[in-house]
Design an enzyme around this catalytic site. Structure first.
Site, PDB file in Angstrom:
ATOM      1  N   GLU A  53       0.828  -1.303   0.024  1.00  0.00           N
ATOM      2  CA  GLU A  53       0.135   0.064   0.122  1.00  0.00           C
ATOM      3  C   GLU A  53       1.060   1.389   0.263  1.00  0.00           C
ATOM      4  O   GLU A  53       0.737   1.854  -0.536  1.00  0.00           O
ATOM      5  CB  GLU A  53      -0.932  -0.052   1.240  1.00  0.00           C
ATOM      6  CG  GLU A  53      -2.047  -1.568   1.318  1.00  0.00           C
ATOM      7  CD  GLU A  53      -1.032  -2.627   2.008  1.00  0.00           C
ATOM      8  OE1 GLU A  53      -1.882  -3.555   3.013  1.00  0.00           O
ATOM      9  OE2 GLU A  53       0.028  -2.697   1.621  1.00  0.00           O
ATOM     10  N   CYS A  87       0.181   0.300   7.806  1.00  0.00           N
ATOM     11  CA  CYS A  87      -0.536   0.693   6.380  1.00  0.00           C
ATOM     12  C   CYS A  87      -1.983   1.784   6.370  1.00  0.00           C
ATOM     13  O   CYS A  87      -2.529   2.182   5.581  1.00  0.00           O
ATOM     14  CB  CYS A  87      -0.941   0.013   5.133  1.00  0.00           C
ATOM     15  SG  CYS A  87       0.692  -0.925   4.777  1.00  0.00           S
ATOM     16  N   ALA A 157      11.861 -37.425  -6.789  1.00  0.00           N
ATOM     17  CA  ALA A 157      12.452 -37.473  -8.342  1.00  0.00           C
ATOM     18  C   ALA A 157      12.152 -39.685  -8.361  1.00  0.00           C
ATOM     19  O   ALA A 157      12.287 -39.585  -7.369  1.00  0.00           O
ATOM     20  CB  ALA A 157      13.266 -37.240  -9.244  1.00  0.00           C
ATOM     21  N   ARG A 192      13.982 -23.921  -4.205  1.00  0.00           N
ATOM     22  CA  ARG A 192      14.530 -23.502  -2.986  1.00  0.00           C
ATOM     23  C   ARG A 192      14.389 -22.557  -3.032  1.00  0.00           C
ATOM     24  O   ARG A 192      14.833 -22.433  -1.601  1.00  0.00           O
ATOM     25  CB  ARG A 192      16.079 -24.356  -3.199  1.00  0.00           C
ATOM     26  CG  ARG A 192      15.624 -26.157  -3.120  1.00  0.00           C
ATOM     27  CD  ARG A 192      17.587 -26.538  -3.148  1.00  0.00           C
ATOM     28  NE  ARG A 192      17.279 -28.214  -2.984  1.00  0.00           N
ATOM     29  CZ  ARG A 192      18.668 -29.099  -3.369  1.00  0.00           C
ATOM     30  NH1 ARG A 192      19.648 -28.292  -3.580  1.00  0.00           N
ATOM     31  NH2 ARG A 192      18.443 -30.058  -3.155  1.00  0.00           N
ATOM     32  N   LEU A 212      21.918 -28.662  -0.036  1.00  0.00           N
ATOM     33  CA  LEU A 212      21.027 -28.203  -0.165  1.00  0.00           C
ATOM     34  C   LEU A 212      20.234 -26.974  -0.713  1.00  0.00           C
ATOM     35  O   LEU A 212      19.697 -25.788   0.542  1.00  0.00           O
ATOM     36  CB  LEU A 212      20.556 -28.220   1.316  1.00  0.00           C
ATOM     37  CG  LEU A 212      19.564 -30.634   1.734  1.00  0.00           C
ATOM     38  CD1 LEU A 212      19.724 -30.587   2.980  1.00  0.00           C
ATOM     39  CD2 LEU A 212      19.311 -30.952   0.745  1.00  0.00           C
ATOM     40  N   GLU A 290      12.393 -32.879   1.044  1.00  0.00           N
ATOM     41  CA  GLU A 290      12.997 -33.376   0.162  1.00  0.00           C
ATOM     42  C   GLU A 290      13.495 -35.063  -0.117  1.00  0.00           C
ATOM     43  O   GLU A 290      14.161 -36.056  -1.265  1.00  0.00           O
ATOM     44  CB  GLU A 290      14.424 -32.924  -0.761  1.00  0.00           C
ATOM     45  CG  GLU A 290      13.675 -31.818  -1.127  1.00  0.00           C
ATOM     46  CD  GLU A 290      15.392 -30.824  -2.237  1.00  0.00           C
ATOM     47  OE1 GLU A 290      15.599 -32.076  -2.417  1.00  0.00           O
ATOM     48  OE2 GLU A 290      15.470 -29.968  -2.791  1.00  0.00           O
ATOM     49  N   ARG A 294      11.703 -43.047   3.734  1.00  0.00           N
ATOM     50  CA  ARG A 294      11.320 -43.059   5.237  1.00  0.00           C
ATOM     51  C   ARG A 294      11.221 -42.011   5.668  1.00  0.00           C
ATOM     52  O   ARG A 294       9.922 -41.556   6.282  1.00  0.00           O
ATOM     53  CB  ARG A 294      13.015 -43.060   6.145  1.00  0.00           C
ATOM     54  CG  ARG A 294      12.052 -43.460   7.609  1.00  0.00           C
ATOM     55  CD  ARG A 294      13.571 -44.110   8.999  1.00  0.00           C
ATOM     56  NE  ARG A 294      14.457 -45.286   8.146  1.00  0.00           N
ATOM     57  CZ  ARG A 294      14.983 -45.784   8.826  1.00  0.00           C
ATOM     58  NH1 ARG A 294      15.763 -45.175   9.714  1.00  0.00           N
ATOM     59  NH2 ARG A 294      15.558 -46.348   8.496  1.00  0.00           N
TER      60      ARG A 294
END
Length: 349
Positions: A53, A87, A157, A192, A212, A290, A294
């Protein structure tokens, strides 16, 4: 499409430009219209900087026009002092007579207080315009405040015959297999950069030695997270390189350092809820999980996920580690240079 929807869609188009830069704040866009002409617009660009705003009002050259204008914003204007002033106060200052809002802010610091403040100042407020679309844009923000945990994205994947890896262990690690193609990998790095945190399990950390990080794309690295109950991950591994903030959840006492922090939890209790509570306490609103098998299945079994992104490659492995299974059909399918990309939403929430 009426004018309210038209200008609200434009505010959404502006808001999404803040993805990856404004968290833990929501993505917000603002459009100011006078006599069916846009006279100002803006979006929240960076956490800690001016809100949408403010940027929109500042972009208006002739401030006198604001007295007869309508302000469109996809989220209720704030009414409290945070990193920036409220705002609502600026809207009231410039006597903008009409404000059209997409979503009411569920953050307890706002939660209708902004609308009340505007109405008390004599401003005509209309809310609920493109409400579903506006909430979808800020799904991370709303999940965090309503469910008291981050928005959780599962990602993996798998081969054409539904394996995510070959059979490996700490003694016979082998070379991590690249299942998806280079374009899919680049897209993963973009994701990521757009989320606040990323997590892998102990076995993945030990077997793959992942970085990572968001490499090859513009944007910041996410907070890296793993579980290491007995502190078995070698200290020369990538997670300890201090190139990005890293959290290690453990049962052991360990001294934290810059960009490397140990969090002791009780492994006699459910681990994932403890991790999510810690992330909530740290104001982390989105998390990519990712792998490996488990930890992905743990999140699925606990029904602690909001969306999933699954790459299916053309190659076959014939044997290996079975891919997780999600019930239901994907909501979106894409082709990434030969890889199939399936998007799922959790309809059990």
């Amino acid at each position: 499409m009426n004018n309210d929807e038209k200008y609200m869609r434009h505010s959404l188009d502006l808001a999404v430009k803040g993805l990856g830069n404004v968290a833990p704040n929501p993505m917000v866009g603002c459009v100011i219209v006078c006599d069916e002409t846009i006279i100002g617009e803006g979006y929240h660009k960076q956490y800690g900087q001016a809100h949408a705003e403010v940027n929109a009002i500042n972009s208006v050259e002739n401030k006198e026009l604001l007295k007869t204008a309508t302000l469109y914003v996809n989220l209720e204007p704030c009414s409290h002092f945070g990193k920036t002033p409220p705002c609502c106060d600026l809207i009231i200052k410039y006597k903008i007579p009409v404000v059209v809002i997409g979503n009411i802010d569920t953050n307890p610091l706002v939660a209708g207080k902004g609308i009340k403040k505007l109405k008390d100042a004599g401003i005509d407020v209309k809310s609920g315009i493109l409400e579903v679309e506006c909430k979808k844009l800020n799904k991370r923000f709303f999940t965090f405040h309503e469910k008291k945990r981050p928005y959780i994205i599962l990602k993996w994947a798998q081969s054409a015959d539904s394996f995510i890896d070959t059979k490996r262990d700490e003694e016979h690690k082998g070379i991590p297999i690249q299942i998806s193609n280079s374009d899919s990998k680049k897209l993963l790095h973009l994701w990521r950069s757009q989320e606040q945190a990323i997590m892998v399990g102990t076995n993945t950390a030990l077997l793959d030695n992942p970085k990572l990080t968001a490499r090859g794309v513009e944007g910041k690295n996410p907070l890296r997270i793993t579980i290491d109950k007995w502190l078995r991950i070698p200290k020369h591994f990538n997670l300890f390189d201090k190139t990005a903030p890293t959290l290690i959840f453990t049962a052991m006492d360990a001294e934290s350092q810059t960009n490397l922090e140990y969090v002791k939890i009780d492994f006699e209790q459910a681990v994932i809820p403890q991790i999510l509570q810690e992330l909530y306490n740290r104001n982390i609103q989105s998390l990519i999980v990712e792998g490996g098998e488990r930890i992905l299945n743990n999140f699925i079994d606990l029904n602690l996920w909001d969306s999933a992104r699954v790459f299916i490659a053309e190659k076959k492995l014939l044997k290996g580690v079975n891919a997780p299974v999600l019930n239901g059909l994907p909501v979106v399918k894409e082709n990434i240079s030969g890889d199939k990309l399936l998007f799922y939403l959790n309809d059990k929430l």
